[in-house]
Structure formats: structure tokens, C-alpha cells
Design a protein around this motif. Structure first.
Motif, mmCIF file in Angstrom:
data_model
loop_
_atom_site.group_PDB
_atom_site.id
_atom_site.type_symbol
_atom_site.label_atom_id
_atom_site.label_comp_id
_atom_site.label_asym_id
_atom_site.label_seq_id
_atom_site.Cartn_x
_atom_site.Cartn_y
_atom_site.Cartn_z
ATOM 1 N N VAL A 199 0.960 -1.241 -0.055
ATOM 2 C CA VAL A 199 0.074 0.060 0.003
ATOM 3 C C VAL A 199 0.860 1.404 -0.059
ATOM 4 N N LYS A 200 1.928 1.193 0.803
ATOM 5 C CA LYS A 200 2.894 2.381 0.930
ATOM 6 C C LYS A 200 3.567 2.794 -0.587
ATOM 7 N N LEU A 201 3.971 1.564 -1.216
ATOM 8 C CA LEU A 201 4.701 1.865 -2.460
ATOM 9 C C LEU A 201 3.546 2.239 -3.536
ATOM 10 N N SER A 202 2.354 1.615 -3.191
ATOM 11 C CA SER A 202 1.453 2.170 -4.335
ATOM 12 C C SER A 202 1.139 3.507 -4.150
ATOM 13 N N LEU A 203 0.815 3.944 -2.991
ATOM 14 C CA LEU A 203 0.403 5.392 -2.603
ATOM 15 C C LEU A 203 1.818 6.175 -3.025
ATOM 16 N N SER A 204 2.944 5.951 -2.595
ATOM 17 C CA SER A 204 3.836 6.740 -3.030
ATOM 18 C C SER A 204 4.249 6.903 -4.532
ATOM 19 N N ALA A 205 4.091 5.990 -5.112
ATOM 20 C CA ALA A 205 4.079 5.929 -6.918
ATOM 21 C C ALA A 205 3.100 7.033 -7.410
ATOM 22 N N TRP A 206 1.788 6.932 -6.873
ATOM 23 C CA TRP A 206 1.007 7.960 -7.261
ATOM 24 C C TRP A 206 0.908 9.271 -6.952
ATOM 25 N N VAL A 207 1.432 9.649 -5.364
ATOM 26 C CA VAL A 207 1.635 10.921 -4.893
ATOM 27 C C VAL A 207 2.648 11.632 -5.488
ATOM 28 N N VAL A 208 3.775 10.728 -5.717
ATOM 29 C CA VAL A 208 5.033 11.406 -6.357
ATOM 30 C C VAL A 208 4.739 11.989 -7.826
ATOM 31 N N ALA A 209 3.946 11.232 -8.788
ATOM 32 C CA ALA A 209 3.522 11.338 -10.073
ATOM 33 C C ALA A 209 2.498 12.713 -9.752
ATOM 34 N N LEU A 210 1.577 12.719 -8.962
ATOM 35 C CA LEU A 210 0.599 13.901 -8.860
ATOM 36 C C LEU A 210 1.186 15.316 -8.411
ATOM 37 N N ILE A 211 2.100 15.157 -7.601
ATOM 38 C CA ILE A 211 2.940 16.312 -6.908
ATOM 39 C C ILE A 211 3.731 16.808 -7.899
ATOM 40 N N MET A 212 4.358 16.095 -9.031
ATOM 41 C CA MET A 212 5.382 16.603 -9.904
ATOM 42 C C MET A 212 4.625 17.390 -11.143
ATOM 43 N N VAL A 213 3.347 16.479 -11.376
ATOM 44 C CA VAL A 213 2.407 17.143 -12.363
ATOM 45 C C VAL A 213 1.614 18.295 -12.089
ATOM 46 N N VAL A 214 1.211 18.513 -10.620
ATOM 47 C CA VAL A 214 0.528 19.762 -10.204
ATOM 48 C C VAL A 214 1.542 20.881 -10.480
ATOM 49 N N PHE A 215 2.818 20.751 -10.160
ATOM 50 C CA PHE A 215 3.482 22.014 -10.216
ATOM 51 C C PHE A 215 3.809 22.234 -11.885
ATOM 52 N N LEU A 216 3.998 21.321 -12.717
ATOM 53 C CA LEU A 216 4.153 21.188 -14.188
ATOM 54 C C LEU A 216 3.136 21.949 -15.003
ATOM 55 N N VAL A 217 2.082 21.689 -14.641
ATOM 56 C CA VAL A 217 0.579 22.244 -15.282
ATOM 57 C C VAL A 217 0.408 23.550 -14.503
ATOM 58 N N GLY A 218 0.544 23.553 -13.276
ATOM 59 C CA GLY A 218 0.423 24.924 -12.538
ATOM 60 C C GLY A 218 1.025 25.982 -13.083
ATOM 61 N N LEU A 219 2.423 25.760 -13.574
ATOM 62 C CA LEU A 219 3.249 26.817 -13.986
ATOM 63 C C LEU A 219 2.705 27.299 -15.278
ATOM 64 N N SER A 220 2.019 26.402 -16.036
ATOM 65 C CA SER A 220 1.424 26.819 -17.278
ATOM 66 C C SER A 220 -0.024 27.421 -16.965
#
Length: 316
Positions: free
Chosen positions: A143-164
Motif C-alpha cells: 500500500v505504501k509503495l503504491s501510494l508513493s508511486a501515485w503521490v509523487v507523480a501527482l505532485i510533480m504534475v501539479v507543479f508542471l501544469v500549474g506553472l502553465s
């Protein structure tokens, strides 16, 4: 200024460039691929969820990949299908819908890397530290590994798209089959230096960490297999690793082609086709590669089909 902003709230999306003659074959092909992606990936998730013997870390982690593939295909393909029969001059999309599609598309691409990294870690523990595998890879760890995979992806993309999204817009045409981060910031006449810097950093961190971790993991596995005299263990390890590597190579090559073609403006049509392929080929291949390579899944599918055949013959 307000009138300009109102105008750019509705964008013109290039979509899939097909001639009127090939629109029906293109629609049918894409629809069949989409149905195949959804049925194969969701069937695997349901099979793994319902079958208690498959409630093992490797299979449960694989559910992340299937869910991500179904999510990625749904982000891109339905919109392409709905636009196939609409003239290119009338393919409108709201700016909000465009931003959502870009966000979801990048989450899918990022999660592909992070999910493959956690799956590589699972194989590493299973092969290099088999005696401690059950104590390390507990349900809690999965569960921890699965959550970390999704949370890391979400956080990185929030900043990526947010800047645009923060940029003002002076253009309203998306020269791409679907919305992505680059097409969002290209709508602005402001400086996009920060976007380019973060975008480059995001790509380097994501590709570098996934390529680095997977290379190190498989080198370590290869060393263990070469030094081990257990042929059964080696063949099993090689089978699961070959499966994992095949999926990673397909994803990495299709992603790299897009990045390379971005550097050649003359090949924009080829890049657009490659960007569609990235959201179509790996999701279609992954379920097949994993599903057919995993013995337990093969056996379950065989039982399901033979049961259906027996039932049909009995009814007759």
C-alpha cells in the motif's frame, strides 16, 4: 484584455489529422484498440482482486500498472474518437477541459515510471533477498509503495501544469492531437523560461531516477542469478525480469521518440503520431505481456475459457 481572455477560453484543438476517406478506418481501429486496452487491463485487475491465490505483492503492484494504463487511454482516446468526424476547423475544446486533459496525460506518463520503479524494487527483494521477502513486502508495504508511486507523480504534475495555467493567453490554437503541458504554455506570449527549466528538470528527474533505479536493480539481479547455481530460481527470475524489462523498454522507447522528435520541427506530424502511440501501444502491450507471462493468470484464463466452452456445449 477581458475579450481576449474570453476568446481564449475556447481553444481550437488540432486532434487526429486524417483524410475524410480514412476517417472511418481510423475510428474503427482506435475504437477496437481502446476496447482491447480497457477489457484486458480491467479484466486483469478484477481477476487479481477476486482470486485469493493472486493476492501476492507482485500481482497487487501490477494492478497499479493496469489501472494507470486504463486511465491513460481514457484520457486521450475518447476525445480523439469524438473529433475524428468533426472538421479540423471546428474541433473546439474549453481551456479548462484542455488543462484537465494535459494534467491527466502527464499523471499517466509520470505514474508509468514510478509504478515500474516500485515493481522493480519488488523483484529486487524477491530475487536478491528471498528469505526476508515476506517480512519486507507486507500488505502495508505494498500500500505504501503504491501510494508513493501515485503521490509523487501527482505532485510533480501539479507543479508542471500549474506553472502553465498561471500564464496569460494570447493564442487559441493547440497544434497537437491532444492537450499537453507544452501546448498549454505555447498559448502564452509571456516568458516561459521557468516552464522550460522546470519541464527539463521534471524530465531529467523522472527519466533519470527510473532508468537509474531499473538499471541498478537488474544489474544486481543479474549478478545474483549468475552466482546462483539454482536453475529453477534463475529461470523464474529471468522470466519475470524479462517481462518487466520488455514493458519498460516499450514505454521508454515510445517516450524517448517524442522527446527526440520535439527537436525536429520538420517532423511535427511524426511527433504527433508518436505522442498518440505512447498512450496507445504500452497500455495495449502491458496487459498482454504480463497476463501471458504470469503462469497463475494464464491458468485462470484457461479455466475461465474452458468453463465457458463446457457450459455452452452443455446448454446445446
Amino acid at each position: 484584455m477581458n475579450s481576449m481572455e474570453n476568446q481564449t477560453d475556447i481553444l481550437l484543438l488540432e486532434g487526429l489529422k486524417v483524410s475524410p476517406q480514412s476517417s472511418i478506418p481510423a475510428f474503427i481501429l482506435l475504437l477496437l484498440i481502446y476496447i482491447f486496452i480497457m477489457v484486458s487491463n480491467l479484466s486483469l485487475v478484477i481477476l487479481i482482486t477476486m482470486e485469493r491465490s493472486l493476492h501476492q505483492p507482485m500481482y497487487l503492484l501490477f494492478c497499479n500498472m493496469s489501472i494507470n494504463d486504463a486511465f491513460g487511454a481514457t484520457t486521450i482516446i475518447p476525445r480523439l474518437l469524438s473529433d475524428v468526424f468533426i472538421p479540423t476547423t471546428e474541433r473546439y475544446i474549453s481551456y479548462i477541459d484542455c488543462a484537465i486533459q494535459a494534467f491527466c496525460g502527464h499523471v499517466h506518463a509520470s505514474a508509468t515510471h514510478t509504478v515500474l520503479m516500485i515493481m522493480a524494487f519488488d523483484r529486487y527483494v524477491a530475487i536478491c533477498n528471498p528469505l526476508r521477502y515476506t517480512t519486507i513486502m507486507t500488505n502495508r508495504m505494498v500500500v505504501k509503495l503504491s501510494l508513493s508511486a501515485w503521490v509523487v507523480a501527482l505532485i510533480m504534475v501539479v507543479f508542471l501544469v500549474g506553472l502553465s495555467v498561471r500564464l496569460s493567453r494570447c493564442r487559441w490554437i493547440i497544434f497537437n492531437p491532444f492537450c499537453d503541458n507544452a501546448s498549454l504554455f505555447k498559448l502564452s506570449c509571456e516568458s516561459v523560461l521557468i516552464n522550460n527549466i522546470y519541464g527539463l528538470g521534471y524530465t531529467v528527474v523522472l527519466l533519470g531516477s527510473s532508468l537509474g533505479s531499473i538499471t541498478l536493480t537488474y544489474l544486481r539481479i543479474a549478478i545474483v542469478c549468475l552466482s546462483s547455481k539454482n536453475k529453477v530460481l534463475n529461470s523464474r527470475a529471468l522470466q519475470t525480469c524479462a517481462t518487466h524489462l520488455a514493458v519498460y523498454i516499450i514505454m521508454f522507447v515510445s517516450g524517448s521518440i517524442i522527446i527526440i522528435l520535439h527537436r525536429f520541427p520538420d517532423l511535427s506530424d511524426e511527433r504527433k503520431l508518436a505522442s498518440i502511440m505512447f498512450h496507445v501501444v504500452p497500455p495495449a502491450m502491458n496487459a498482454v505481456i504480463y497476463g501471458l507471462q504470469i503462469k497463475a493468470v494464464r491458468e485462470k484464463l484457461f479455466i475461465m475459457f474452458t468453463k465457458n466452452t463446457v457450459t455452452v456445449t452443455e446448454v446445446k
